[in-house]
Scaffold this motif. Structure first.
Motif, PDB file in Angstrom:
ATOM      1  N   PHE B 103       0.800  -1.223   0.000  1.00 16.65           N
ATOM      2  CA  PHE B 103       0.000   0.000   0.000  1.00 16.65           C
ATOM      3  C   PHE B 103       0.829   1.267   0.000  1.00 16.65           C
ATOM      4  CE2 PHE B 103      -3.288  -2.922   1.606  1.00 16.65           C
ATOM      5  CZ  PHE B 103      -4.228  -2.649   0.639  1.00 16.65           C
ATOM      6  N   TYR B 104       2.065   1.201   0.545  1.00 19.50           N
ATOM      7  CA  TYR B 104       2.846   2.433   0.677  1.00 19.50           C
ATOM      8  C   TYR B 104       4.017   2.500  -0.290  1.00 19.50           C
ATOM      9  CZ  TYR B 104       0.166   3.364   4.832  1.00 19.50           C
ATOM     10  OH  TYR B 104      -0.856   3.607   5.682  1.00 19.50           O
ATOM     11  N   ALA B 105       4.714   1.359  -0.525  1.00 17.77           N
ATOM     12  CA  ALA B 105       5.936   1.420  -1.335  1.00 17.77           C
ATOM     13  C   ALA B 105       5.630   1.368  -2.821  1.00 17.77           C
ATOM     14  CB  ALA B 105       6.872   0.273  -0.943  1.00 17.77           C
ATOM     15  N   VAL B 106       4.595   0.615  -3.215  1.00 20.65           N
ATOM     16  CA  VAL B 106       4.335   0.445  -4.650  1.00 20.65           C
ATOM     17  C   VAL B 106       3.976   1.766  -5.345  1.00 20.65           C
ATOM     18  CG1 VAL B 106       2.745  -0.653  -6.266  1.00 20.65           C
ATOM     19  CG2 VAL B 106       3.813  -1.998  -4.507  1.00 20.65           C
ATOM     20  N   PRO B 107       3.146   2.637  -4.746  1.00 19.67           N
ATOM     21  CA  PRO B 107       2.925   3.934  -5.403  1.00 19.67           C
ATOM     22  C   PRO B 107       4.208   4.742  -5.561  1.00 19.67           C
ATOM     23  CG  PRO B 107       1.257   3.564  -3.777  1.00 19.67           C
ATOM     24  CD  PRO B 107       2.252   2.482  -3.597  1.00 19.67           C
ATOM     25  N   TYR B 108       5.112   4.621  -4.591  1.00 18.90           N
ATOM     26  CA  TYR B 108       6.395   5.325  -4.696  1.00 18.90           C
ATOM     27  C   TYR B 108       7.206   4.787  -5.867  1.00 18.90           C
ATOM     28  CZ  TYR B 108      11.149   6.643  -3.550  1.00 18.90           C
ATOM     29  OH  TYR B 108      12.419   7.101  -3.624  1.00 18.90           O
ATOM     30  N   PHE B 109       7.228   3.443  -6.021  1.00 16.87           N
ATOM     31  CA  PHE B 109       7.980   2.857  -7.134  1.00 16.87           C
ATOM     32  C   PHE B 109       7.377   3.256  -8.469  1.00 16.87           C
ATOM     33  CE2 PHE B 109       8.992  -0.750  -4.032  1.00 16.87           C
ATOM     34  CZ  PHE B 109      10.098  -0.069  -3.573  1.00 16.87           C
ATOM     35  N   GLU B 110       6.036   3.365  -8.491  1.00 14.19           N
ATOM     36  CA  GLU B 110       5.408   3.770  -9.747  1.00 14.19           C
ATOM     37  C   GLU B 110       5.748   5.217 -10.079  1.00 14.19           C
ATOM     38  OE1 GLU B 110       1.376   2.774  -9.098  1.00 14.19           O
ATOM     39  OE2 GLU B 110       1.593   0.791 -10.011  1.00 14.19           O
ATOM     40  N   SER B 111       5.883   6.062  -9.034  1.00  9.66           N
ATOM     41  CA  SER B 111       6.273   7.441  -9.308  1.00  9.66           C
ATOM     42  C   SER B 111       7.731   7.524  -9.739  1.00  9.66           C
ATOM     43  CB  SER B 111       6.043   8.307  -8.071  1.00  9.66           C
ATOM     44  OG  SER B 111       7.047   8.032  -7.122  1.00  9.66           O
ATOM     45  N   LEU B 112       8.546   6.555  -9.288  1.00  6.73           N
ATOM     46  CA  LEU B 112       9.956   6.544  -9.688  1.00  6.73           C
ATOM     47  C   LEU B 112      10.109   6.312 -11.185  1.00  6.73           C
ATOM     48  CD1 LEU B 112      12.059   4.455  -7.163  1.00  6.73           C
ATOM     49  CD2 LEU B 112      12.216   6.869  -7.633  1.00  6.73           C
ATOM     50  N   GLU B 113       9.106   5.662 -11.766  1.00  8.36           N
ATOM     51  CA  GLU B 113       9.241   5.263 -13.165  1.00  8.36           C
ATOM     52  C   GLU B 113       9.307   6.463 -14.103  1.00  8.36           C
ATOM     53  OE1 GLU B 113       7.436   1.404 -15.387  1.00  8.36           O
ATOM     54  OE2 GLU B 113       6.304   2.355 -13.791  1.00  8.36           O
ATOM     55  N   ASP B 114       8.752   7.594 -13.658  1.00  8.29           N
ATOM     56  CA  ASP B 114       8.836   8.791 -14.498  1.00  8.29           C
ATOM     57  C   ASP B 114      10.274   9.265 -14.663  1.00  8.29           C
ATOM     58  OD1 ASP B 114       6.146   8.659 -14.617  1.00  8.29           O
ATOM     59  OD2 ASP B 114       5.814  10.057 -12.959  1.00  8.29           O
ATOM     60  N   TRP B 115      11.102   8.941 -13.677  1.00  3.84           N
ATOM     61  CA  TRP B 115      12.494   9.390 -13.739  1.00  3.84           C
ATOM     62  C   TRP B 115      13.343   8.499 -14.624  1.00  3.84           C
ATOM     63  CZ3 TRP B 115      13.951  13.884 -11.468  1.00  3.84           C
ATOM     64  CH2 TRP B 115      13.042  14.432 -10.587  1.00  3.84           C
ATOM     65  N   ALA B 116      12.804   7.362 -15.028  1.00  4.49           N
ATOM     66  CA  ALA B 116      13.592   6.436 -15.837  1.00  4.49           C
ATOM     67  C   ALA B 116      13.943   7.052 -17.181  1.00  4.49           C
ATOM     68  CB  ALA B 116      12.809   5.142 -16.041  1.00  4.49           C
ATOM     69  N   ARG B 117      13.093   7.970 -17.669  1.00  2.00           N
ATOM     70  CA  ARG B 117      13.391   8.591 -18.965  1.00  2.00           C
ATOM     71  C   ARG B 117      14.667   9.425 -18.886  1.00  2.00           C
ATOM     72  NH1 ARG B 117       9.838  12.146 -19.295  1.00  2.00           N
ATOM     73  NH2 ARG B 117       8.385  11.471 -17.686  1.00  2.00           N
ATOM     74  N   LEU B 118      14.880  10.098 -17.751  1.00  4.44           N
ATOM     75  CA  LEU B 118      16.097  10.900 -17.593  1.00  4.44           C
ATOM     76  C   LEU B 118      17.333  10.014 -17.551  1.00  4.44           C
ATOM     77  CD1 LEU B 118      14.931  13.480 -14.945  1.00  4.44           C
ATOM     78  CD2 LEU B 118      15.298  13.845 -17.368  1.00  4.44           C
ATOM     79  N   GLY B 119      17.215   8.873 -16.850  1.00  7.07           N
ATOM     80  CA  GLY B 119      18.368   7.998 -16.732  1.00  7.07           C
ATOM     81  C   GLY B 119      18.704   7.296 -18.033  1.00  7.07           C
ATOM     82  N   GLY B 120      17.739   7.201 -18.939  1.00  5.37           N
ATOM     83  CA  GLY B 120      17.960   6.451 -20.162  1.00  5.37           C
ATOM     84  C   GLY B 120      18.867   7.135 -21.161  1.00  5.37           C
ATOM     85  N   ARG B 121      19.237   8.389 -20.903  1.00  5.72           N
ATOM     86  CA  ARG B 121      20.032   9.121 -21.892  1.00  5.72           C
ATOM     87  C   ARG B 121      21.464   8.620 -21.984  1.00  5.72           C
ATOM     88  NH1 ARG B 121      18.591  15.054 -20.212  1.00  5.72           N
ATOM     89  NH2 ARG B 121      16.387  15.083 -20.674  1.00  5.72           N
ATOM     90  N   ALA B 122      21.966   8.028 -20.882  1.00  6.49           N
ATOM     91  CA  ALA B 122      23.401   7.725 -20.811  1.00  6.49           C
ATOM     92  C   ALA B 122      23.739   6.406 -21.481  1.00  6.49           C
ATOM     93  CB  ALA B 122      23.848   7.705 -19.363  1.00  6.49           C
ATOM     94  N   ASN B 123      23.064   6.104 -22.590  1.00  7.03           N
ATOM     95  CA  ASN B 123      23.231   4.788 -23.178  1.00  7.03           C
ATOM     96  C   ASN B 123      24.628   4.578 -23.749  1.00  7.03           C
ATOM     97  OD1 ASN B 123      22.432   2.329 -23.818  1.00  7.03           O
ATOM     98  ND2 ASN B 123      20.994   2.869 -25.416  1.00  7.03           N
ATOM     99  N   THR B 124      25.174   5.624 -24.387  1.00  4.21           N
ATOM    100  CA  THR B 124      26.513   5.469 -24.961  1.00  4.21           C
ATOM    101  C   THR B 124      27.564   5.328 -23.874  1.00  4.21           C
ATOM    102  OG1 THR B 124      26.667   7.842 -25.055  1.00  4.21           O
ATOM    103  CG2 THR B 124      25.956   6.715 -27.051  1.00  4.21           C
ATOM    104  N   LEU B 125      27.358   6.038 -22.762  1.00  2.00           N
ATOM    105  CA  LEU B 125      28.300   5.939 -21.640  1.00  2.00           C
ATOM    106  C   LEU B 125      28.422   4.499 -21.170  1.00  2.00           C
ATOM    107  CD1 LEU B 125      29.960   7.540 -19.505  1.00  2.00           C
ATOM    108  CD2 LEU B 125      27.946   7.424 -18.087  1.00  2.00           C
ATOM    109  N   GLY B 126      27.302   3.804 -21.155  1.00  2.00           N
ATOM    110  CA  GLY B 126      27.320   2.412 -20.713  1.00  2.00           C
ATOM    111  C   GLY B 126      28.208   1.552 -21.591  1.00  2.00           C
ATOM    112  N   THR B 127      28.068   1.708 -22.895  1.00  2.00           N
ATOM    113  CA  THR B 127      28.900   0.881 -23.774  1.00  2.00           C
ATOM    114  C   THR B 127      30.363   1.254 -23.656  1.00  2.00           C
ATOM    115  OG1 THR B 127      28.455   2.418 -25.546  1.00  2.00           O
ATOM    116  CG2 THR B 127      27.059   0.477 -25.410  1.00  2.00           C
ATOM    117  N   VAL B 128      30.636   2.557 -23.484  1.00  2.00           N
ATOM    118  CA  VAL B 128      32.033   2.971 -23.345  1.00  2.00           C
ATOM    119  C   VAL B 128      32.638   2.358 -22.088  1.00  2.00           C
ATOM    120  CG1 VAL B 128      33.521   4.926 -22.846  1.00  2.00           C
ATOM    121  CG2 VAL B 128      31.868   5.087 -24.658  1.00  2.00           C
ATOM    122  N   ILE B 129      31.906   2.462 -20.978  1.00  2.00           N
ATOM    123  CA  ILE B 129      32.458   1.927 -19.728  1.00  2.00           C
ATOM    124  C   ILE B 129      32.611   0.433 -19.816  1.00  2.00           C
ATOM    125  CG2 ILE B 129      31.905   1.559 -17.305  1.00  2.00           C
ATOM    126  CD1 ILE B 129      31.053   4.337 -17.093  1.00  2.00           C
TER     127      ILE B 129
END
Lengths: 102, 162
Positions: B103-129
């Motif tokens: 009841f308390y953590a799952v809504p928080y995790f669902e709100s976290l999902e909006d931030w996944a778009r920001l984290g997805g930008r570093a795709n080239t960095l991943g391959t370089v590392i």
């Protein structure tokens, strides 16, 4: 029905709590290590879940491999200290560690 | 109920069993089951390298370490006076935490999902590392070997008594 990412993190929370409960409740040193292992497993699943969500799966795998290596070294060193402690104090009780003298 | 969720349920159940097991050997084996389940989850996430590492190192090497440590302190098990009531209370506590997290953590995790778009930008960095990291893979393997040699101190060579 909740989505896949939230479902992953729901179970990660539960697994982390199981490890934390083990470390809080037990007085046996070996069980402390087992709790530590369970907690680190849940952290591993969290890293890979976030990596899959953001498309950074390669970076997440690199982090996980580093984490596994460190985990093995920590457990090996800890267990060898445990066996040494057992041979000296003849106990694996965590309260037997409070009489360390130089 | 997908295959993925079933695997996660398996991992959680094995974790609870590892905590609740009275026998330390059974507890170590349940920990190996947690590792196997986690590596299956990694395979399901399309992460085969990490899964192979997890399966070989955590389910293999760490289990061997735990079992050898248990066998070395075997007859000590019964002497540690633990309060078993706390372990028997664990399913109840887990149930309370599961309901609260639903009841308390799952809504928080669902709100976290909006931030996944920001984290997805570093795709080239991943391959370089990941490309650069091939160099220190050898270093990591040597660290792993160092961890194995620590086991050497668990089995010291006895000096001959004169």
């Amino acid at each position: 029905m909740i989505n896949s990412f939230s479902m992953d993190w729901y179970f990660i929370t539960l697994i982390f709590f199981a490890g934390m409960y083990c470390m809080l409740v037990s007085r046996n040193l070996l069980r402390q290590f087992i709790g530590l292992e369970i907690m680190s497993k849940s952290c591993l699943l969290g890293v890979i879940s976030v990596g899959a969500k953001t498309g950074n799966l390669a970076l997440a795998q690199a982090l996980i491999i580093t984490m596994i290596v460190i985990e093995v070294v920590v457990v090996a060193a800890g267990l060898s200290l445990l066996v040494k402690n057992y041979r000296i104090t003849n106990s694996v009780d965590i309260w037997s560690l409070n009489n360390l003298r130089g | 109920m997908t295959y993925h969720t079933l695997l996660l349920i398996l991992v959680a159940a094995a974790a609870v069993a590892a905590v609740m097991a009275r026998n330390l050997l059974l507890s170590a084996i349940m920990l190996a089951l947690v590792s196997v389940g986690a590596s299956l989850v990694l395979f399901d996430f399309q992460a085969p390298w990490a899964a192979v590492f997890e399966l070989s190192v955590c389910a293999g090497l760490i289990t061997v370490l735990f079992v050898s440590a248990v066998s070395l302190i075997r007859h000590e098990e019964s002497k540690v006076a633990e309060n078993r009531a706390r372990f028997y209370a664990m399913p109840l506590v887990m149930g309370i935490v599961a309901i609260a997290a639903w009841f308390y953590a799952v809504p928080y995790f669902e709100s976290l999902e909006d931030w996944a778009r920001l984290g997805g930008r570093a795709n080239t960095l991943g391959t370089v590392i990941w490309d650069i990291r091939r160099f220190d893979l050898l270093g990591q393997v040597s660290i792993l070997a160092a961890g194995v040699f620590v086991v050497n101190s668990m089995f010291p060579r006895r000096k001959k008594q004169k």
